[in-house]
Design a protein around this motif. Structure first.
Motif, mmCIF file in Angstrom:
data_model
loop_
_atom_site.group_PDB
_atom_site.id
_atom_site.type_symbol
_atom_site.label_atom_id
_atom_site.label_comp_id
_atom_site.label_asym_id
_atom_site.label_seq_id
_atom_site.Cartn_x
_atom_site.Cartn_y
_atom_site.Cartn_z
ATOM 1 N N ASP A 205 -5.971 0.548 0.774
ATOM 2 C CA ASP A 205 -6.233 0.739 2.198
ATOM 3 C C ASP A 205 -6.455 -0.596 2.937
ATOM 4 O OD1 ASP A 205 -6.745 2.820 4.274
ATOM 5 O OD2 ASP A 205 -8.571 1.621 4.490
ATOM 6 N N GLU B 14 -1.699 -2.093 2.221
ATOM 7 C CA GLU B 14 -1.457 -1.591 3.582
ATOM 8 C C GLU B 14 -2.123 -2.501 4.611
ATOM 9 O OE1 GLU B 14 -3.411 2.419 2.941
ATOM 10 O OE2 GLU B 14 -1.517 3.031 3.827
ATOM 11 N N ASP C 289 -2.686 7.476 -1.363
ATOM 12 C CA ASP C 289 -2.768 6.759 -0.084
ATOM 13 C C ASP C 289 -4.225 6.389 0.224
ATOM 14 O OD1 ASP C 289 -1.924 5.676 2.260
ATOM 15 O OD2 ASP C 289 -1.306 7.558 3.200
ATOM 16 N N ASP C 290 -4.386 5.346 1.012
ATOM 17 C CA ASP C 290 -5.714 4.906 1.477
ATOM 18 C C ASP C 290 -6.671 4.708 0.312
ATOM 19 O OD1 ASP C 290 -4.489 5.291 3.851
ATOM 20 O OD2 ASP C 290 -5.890 6.764 4.648
HETATM 21 MG MG MG Z 1 -2.687 4.582 4.147
#
Ligand code: MG
Ligand code: C2E
Ligand code: MG
Length: 536
Positions: free
Chosen positions: A431, A465, A407-408
């Motif tokens: 991200d 995202e 994630d990110d």
């Molecule tokens: Mg994220």
């Protein structure tokens, strides 16, 4: 010990003297004359009196020596921390009062630095308490070496340390000390054969002459602003009046969180992930919300940091996991097409370092009836990098059949080289900052393009995202990114906003034989539908 040996040698001298005198008197007595006998008796009396007094004096001296050494040790122990040898909390306050008086008298600046190790709990839990203790000793040594000999360094408790710098000329000098300390942390640490980097956050409070705050207030303020340094990952932060309010809010949040856990005030919202080129709903990301009794619905930004600092994240995380898996299973039940939709759940570092986490996931999958291949666990990039060799649980989780996503991506120690060694990850979420920057400069675009190309070469699925406008969609599609998440498609929404009969409706069979779900249904929700709704 030394004193005892010294006390023994005069004793030996006196004892030999006594023996010699007794032998001499014995000779006199054996001669048999009355005058000599009187002399012997009075000699013996005198002798025993002298010996008694001598022995008493030696004993008293020995005791005195013994007691003063003992006292000094007891006094040292009372003021110092056993593990690190630094001043302890009570000595810190005494020293701080003294330092404050001195700085007032000399009209100089006093700096109090409150230092807290980052992620110490995780190191302690994953590597064991011996490693934790060793790290604290190393940190203590580095702190001592980074400050002047007359600056006070104390262990406040756990992984918290306080440094008092007195008699400084300006505010700048205090900040310079903090920077010096942070530099000392850059050097890698070797803990039982594992090389790692420890890092710390420092809260600074500065007292100028005339400052009315007492020692406790100065430490409290430095502690309060340390949390800001931690949250913003800025290394250090200097206290000012606005922080006082923040500190109070933080304490309120901590107190309310305890209650929230007891009363289960958490809810889960779901944000769709859309496969734009296939025009189908790819999955949902579960995002926690707190239905606060007086403050309304709070997002993770308003409480997650406190939940992490206090360890409450483990309980909250487990509830989110349970609820999101159960929700996905309910959708499977209501619509057969829901089985092709993934459920992504954010997992905190504290959950991952718990050796029982894989069995908890297995238990939740079993309990909810959710097929493991529908579950994706999102792990922050920094957490993955920090635990490359330590997170055996990732392998166990993969063995359960669940997917792992980074994630990110792009916000941490971004380096695709580690992903290569890391065959357990199947997706990479770029991200929002990367997606935003994509529009601002050609070099940013080039970076994204390279990241996407490498990820594809490593057979990692790429998800973008924070997609907010159509130009971004176009650009991302050009780069070969098909799966996107963002306000353009939908805000995170409560489960009951998602109507399974329309959201999971079969569109057509895709080339791989998967049934697609009409993306237009996901678009059809108004962007502002994130609404407070208590679950259950
Ligand atoms: Mg994220
Ligand atoms: P994340 O995992 O990167 O989740 C995406 C965040 O971006 C969410 O914020 C989402 O609402 C927001 N977002 C999505 N699309 C857009 C967009 O187009 N524009 C903007 N500005 N934002 C967008 P949210 O819900 O506030 O969550 C923030 C972070 O909190 C999450 O970031 C995740 O790291 C963490 N988090 C959320 N729920 C949980 C949880 O249950 N457990 C743990 N450990 N962390 C969680
Ligand atoms: Mg996430």
């Amino acid at each position: 010990m030394k004193q005892n040996r010294l006390a023994a040698s005069p004793g030996a001298v006196v004892f030999s003297g006594l023996l010699a005198t007794v032998a001499f008197l014995g000779v006199l007595y054996s001669v048999g004359e009355a005058a000599y006998r009187d002399l012997v008796f009075s000699g013996l009396t005198g002798l025993f009196a002298t010996a008694g007094a001598g022995a008493a004096a030696i004993w008293a001296g020995w005791r005195a020596n013994f007691t003063s050494a003992d006292l000094a040790r007891a006094e040292h122990d009372a003021r110092h921390d056993k593990l690190t040898g630094l001043y302890n909390r009570s000595a810190l306050f005494e020293e701080l009062e003294k330092a404050a008086e001195l700085s007032q008298a000399n009209e100089t600046t006093l700096g109090v630095l409150f230092l807290d190790l980052n992620r110490f709990k995780v190191i302690n839990d994953s590597m064991g308490h011996d490693a934790g203790d060793e790290l604290l000793r190393i940190v203590a040594g580095r702190l001592r070496a980074s400050v002047r000999s007359f600056d006070v360094v104390a262990r406040f408790g756990g992984d918290e340390f306080v440094v008092i710098c007195r008699d400084l000329l300006s505010e700048k000098s205090v900040v310079a000390v903090a920077q010096q300390i942070l530099r000392a942390f850059e050097e890698p640490v070797s803990l039982f054969g594992k090389v790692m980097t420890a890092s710390a956050s420092i809260g600074i409070t500065i007292a100028k002459p005339g400052d009315p705050r007492r020692a406790e207030d100065l430490v409290r303020d430095a502690d309060a602003v340390m949390y800001k340094a931690k949250r913003t990952r800025s290394g250090y932060a200097v206290f000012n009046d606005s922080h006082r309010l923040e500190a109070i809010e933080r304490l309120d949040t901590e107190r309310d969180l305890v209650q929230a856990i007891k009363e289960d005030q958490f809810m889960v919202y779901y944000q769709p992930l859309v496969n734009v080129s296939e025009k189908r709903l790819y999955g949902f990301e579960a995002l926690v919300r707190w239905n606060h009794p007086t403050r309304g619905v709070l997002g993770p930004g308003q409480f997650l940091a406190v939940a992490e600092e206090t360890g409450m994240i483990a309980t909250i995380g487990e509830r989110v996991l349970r609820e999101a898996c159960a929700q996905a299973a309910v959708w499977n039940h209501l619509s057969p097409d829901a089985r092709f939709v993934k459920m992504s759940i954010n997992i905190a570092e504290q959950q991952l370092v718990d050796a029982n986490f894989p069995s908890l996931v297995a238990e939740i999958l079993d309990w909810s009836g959710l097929p493991p291949e529908q579950l994706v666990l999102e792990i922050l990039e920094d957490v993955v990098v920090d635990h490359l060799d330590g997170l055996s649980c990732l392998r166990e989780l993969r063995a359960l059949g669940v997917e792992l996503a980074i994630d990110d991506f792009g916000t941490g120690q971004s380096s695709l080289s580690y992903v290569k060694q890391f065959d357990m990850v199947s997706a990479l979420k770029i991200d929002k900052t990367f997606v935003d920057e994509m529009e601002t400069s050609s070099s940013n675009r080039a970076i994204i393009e390279a990241v996407v190309a490498m990820a594809k070469a490593l057979e990692l699925r790429v998800i973008a995202e924070g997609v907010e406008d159509k130009d971004q969609v176009k650009q991302l599609l050009d780069f070969g990114v098909d799966i996107m998440q963002g306000y353009l498609f939908n805000m995170p929404v409560a489960a009951d906003v998602i109507d399974p009969s329309s959201w999971f409706k079969t569109r057509e069979r895709s080339p791989e034989g998967l049934k697609g779900v009409l993306v237009s249904q996901a678009f059809s929700q108004p962007a502002s539908v994130e609404r407070p709704k208590r679950r259950g």
